[in-house]
Design an enzyme around this catalytic site. Structure first.
Site, PDB file in Angstrom:
ATOM      1  N   ASN A 170       0.847  -1.190   0.000  1.00 29.42           N
ATOM      2  CA  ASN A 170       0.000   0.000   0.000  1.00 29.42           C
ATOM      3  C   ASN A 170       0.879   1.235   0.000  1.00 29.42           C
ATOM      4  OD1 ASN A 170      -2.907  -0.975   0.295  1.00 29.42           O
ATOM      5  ND2 ASN A 170      -1.754  -2.220   1.779  1.00 29.42           N
ATOM      6  N   GLU A 171       1.184   1.673  -1.206  1.00 29.38           N
ATOM      7  CA  GLU A 171       2.083   2.802  -1.383  1.00 29.38           C
ATOM      8  C   GLU A 171       1.385   4.097  -0.974  1.00 29.38           C
ATOM      9  OE1 GLU A 171       4.937   2.024  -1.650  1.00 29.38           O
ATOM     10  OE2 GLU A 171       5.458   0.686  -3.297  1.00 29.38           O
ATOM     11  N   PRO A 172       2.161   5.194  -0.793  1.00 26.43           N
ATOM     12  CA  PRO A 172       1.556   6.467  -0.393  1.00 26.43           C
ATOM     13  C   PRO A 172       0.341   6.795  -1.268  1.00 26.43           C
ATOM     14  CG  PRO A 172       3.935   6.659  -0.410  1.00 26.43           C
ATOM     15  CD  PRO A 172       3.621   5.283  -0.924  1.00 26.43           C
ATOM     16  N   THR A 189      10.323   1.779  -3.720  1.00 22.44           N
ATOM     17  CA  THR A 189      10.103   0.347  -3.475  1.00 22.44           C
ATOM     18  C   THR A 189      10.807  -0.475  -4.548  1.00 22.44           C
ATOM     19  OG1 THR A 189       7.965   0.850  -2.507  1.00 22.44           O
ATOM     20  CG2 THR A 189       8.286  -1.415  -3.262  1.00 22.44           C
TER      21      THR A 189
END
Ligand code: F6R
Length: 635
Positions: A170-172, A189
């Site tokens: 769950n990236e920014p 990432t």
């Protein structure tokens, strides 16, 4: 710093020093200890459910972080008979586009690290499928959520944290409500995974991940983090506001979540970094030193210009009261900081060394520089190496591993093709007859993908390429080729990144070089790195080796200097030796690094970091240098 006896659950009282923390945090002495604690919690969950005839549902993570946990669980199964027959698992994520048997797929990872070593039933394992066609993704993700619900929800969710603050992938920007879905991976990432995939260009762009909302539905959550690299993001997640910019911060809103971290990962928490903001501290010279540098940076002022009011406003009034005003405190800190600066990393012969980082005598010194992969030490301390040689020390540069995992197939292929051409056109001389061998090598390389394991002869060629580059780079620093030693530690040849296991043969090789050279100085790295990372694994080899030679007379006279590699650079207050570099020297360093075909953009950025550190020293009120390399003395 306190180490709690068990991982906090709701109702556990919060330690007074944790006032800035919005989520319970356990700081363990080391990751191995922390993982034993968590493994015990998992075991009691499994056993309780077994006793009641039910299942235990675990949410699992991949990556470096849980590796020691999975080893401990596998050990509990093997040695203590812990059964996983009633365990159901859901993995957080999978790279999109990778088949199950791809060496970097999370399916493969989980089998290698855990599932192949325990008695879990295959039908109880759930991992998102990275091969579903685009039109099937939505359904696949909904089914995944449905399966979690059908299993009764997750009892205990294990998490790691990425440098972007992600949990799962769950990236920014991921919302609190997000559920299982396909996501685009963040640049950071992908860079972090670049070594595993032999280059950032091979890292998948997408992944399927459980959402923040799916994770928060778990009844209990434990996030683990190890190593200096995670310190910044851990502090943001624990002490910062809840925000989509750091998805791990959503854990603050979960009633039964905890962070389980080691000392290095805790190093940016307020209670560790600036305890004077939390409550009264016993002012030792070391604490005062850290505090004053922190204050100068906070106030953007040189150390010598700090005044009483600034101390008062930042929780340090007792320090100035105790010491009779800010000026004597400033002077002490300024002097100590100034004494870290030296152009003589091996000590200045004949000089008064009372206030120098390194002893003057003996001179010259015998020095061993240990580099995990051949280029690592040159990136971190190429300038120091050059000075040591200029100043007449007896230096051996020890490349601990062959580094062959870093060398791309195309570079090996280019070399083999040149070899083939040479042999094809040289029938009259000694190259004749090599043609068929060269042809075979070209053929091997042309018929493999980047992820097929390299046959031994290809690994050897890759190692030789890097060996040549390393010798050339050391020669730029003035080091003779025969003083570059290649240990080729066996663990590296047996493993993959994140999955290395140290053996007695590794230690034996390292002990031999220590005994042979009997160094006065050792330069090494990895002490504060994630335990599964290559620097940490080589550090383990070195520590175990040093333990064996410790009783020998020379060992008591040996100083160990640490450099940071692939981790956050040393902060000014952590530095025990700062070695200034001239513009020419910095340019030479950049040039020698460019000699490595495998060098990454991140590694080249070290020259900017060296410049930035010089600017920091300047801001603190010291002389203005072009660049500085830094080292920390370790006992
Ligand atoms: C992996 C996952 C990620 C990792 C994170 C940290 O399943 O969900 O969130 O936990 O990227 O990775 P490592 O542990 O390799 O530092």
């Amino acid at each position: 710093m306190t180490t709690a006896a068990s991982i906090p659950s709701p109702g556990t009282p919060r330690a007074p020093e944790a006032v800035f923390e919005r989520i319970p945090v356990v700081i363990a002495d080391d990751p191995g200890e922390a993982c034993k604690q968590l493994a015990r919690e998992i075991r009691s969950l499994i056993e309780q459910r077994q006793a009641a005839g039910g299942t235990a549902v675990l949410g699992l993570a991949t990556g470096s972080t849980p590796v020691p946990l999975y080893r401990e669980l596998a050990r509990m199964h093997r040695e203590e008979g812990l059964s996983f027959a009633n365990v159901v698992t859901f993995n957080l994520d999978e790279y999109y586009g990778l088949t199950r048997d791809h060496p970097e797929s999370y399916h493969r990872f989980m089998c290698d690290q855990l599932f192949d070593h325990i008695d879990i039933r295959p039908e109880n394992i759930h991992i998102p499928d990275g091969t579903v066609p685009p039109e099937g993704i939505l359904q696949h993700c909904q089914d995944y959520e449905g399966r979690i619900d059908a299993a009764g929800g997750i009892d205990l969710q294990i998490l790691g944290i990425g440098r972007t603050g992600h949990i799962g992938f769950n990236e920014p920007g991921s919302t609190r409500e997000s559920l299982t879905r396909r996501i685009t991976l963040d640049r950071v990432t992908r860079q972090d995974a670049a070594a595993d995939f032999l280059g950032v260009e091979n890292v998948p762009r997408f992944a399927i991940t459980m959402g923040v909302g799916s994770i928060l539905k778990a009844r209990r959550i434990v996030l683990m983090a190890w190593g200096e690299n995670k310190a910044g993001v851990v502090a943001q997640a624990v002490e910062g506001p809840v925000s989509e910019a750091v998805s791990a911060s959503f854990l603050q809103e979960h009633g039964n979540a905890a962070f389980l971290i080691d000392r290095s990962a805790a190093s940016h928490l307020t209670r560790v970094r600036s305890p004077w903001l939390v409550g009264p501290v016993a002012w030792t010279p070391d604490t005062a030193y850290r505090a004053v540098i922190w204050l100068a940076e906070k106030c953007s002022k040189p150390v010598l210009k700090l005044v009483d009011e600034e101390y008062n406003e930042h929780g340090m009034s007792d320090l100035v009261t105790e010491r009779g005003g800010s000026y004597p405190v400033n002077i002490d800190v300024f002097n100590r900081l100034q004494h870290t600066i030296t152009g003589w990393p091996g000590g200045k012969p004949g000089a008064d060394d009372t206030n120098r980082p390194e002893r003057a005598e003996p001179h010259p010194k015998r020095v061993l520089i240990f580099s995990p992969e051949p280029q690592d030490a040159l990136v971190a301390m190429g300038g120091v190496l050059e000075r040591l040689i200029e100043q007449g020390h007896d230096v051996r540069f020890v490349a601990m591993t062959s580094g062959s995992l870093r060398v791309r197939d195309e570079d090996a292929l280019r070399f083999c093709r040149a070899l083939l051409e040479l042999s094809e056109h040289s029938h009259e001389n000694s190259w004749g007859g090599q043609e068929s061998e060269a042809e075979r090598l070209v053929c091997l390389l042309e018929n493999k993908t980047a992820f097929d394991p390299d046959p031994p002869e290809i690994r050897r060629i890759k190692a030789l390429l890097l060996r040549g580059e390393t010798r050339d780079a050391c020669a730029v620093c003035g080091l003779d080729r025969e003083r570059v030693v290649f240990l080729y530690l066996p663990f590296y040849e047996r493993g993959r990144y994140r999955r290395f296991l140290v053996g007695a043969d590794d230690v034996e090789k390292c002990v031999a070089i220590l005994r042979d050279h009997q160094p006065h100085q050792i330069y090494a790295t990895g002490a504060t790195a994630d335990p599964s990372s290559l620097p940490a694994v080589t550090h383990e080899v070195l520590e175990r080796s040093f333990d064996q030679v410790r009783p020998e007379p020379w060992a008591g006279n040996c100083r160990v200097w640490h450099y940071r590699c692939r981790e956050t650079p040393l902060q000014p207050e952590e530095i025990s030796m700062a070695m200034p570099m001239s513009p020419d020297q910095l340019e030479r360093k950049a040039r020698l690094l460019l000699g490595f075909q495998t060098i990454s953009g991140m590694e080249l950025a070290v020259c900017d970091e060296n410049r930035e550190l010089a600017a920091t020293y300047d801001r603190l009120g010291l002389a203005e240098y072009e660049a500085i390399e830094s080292l920390q003395r370790r006992r």
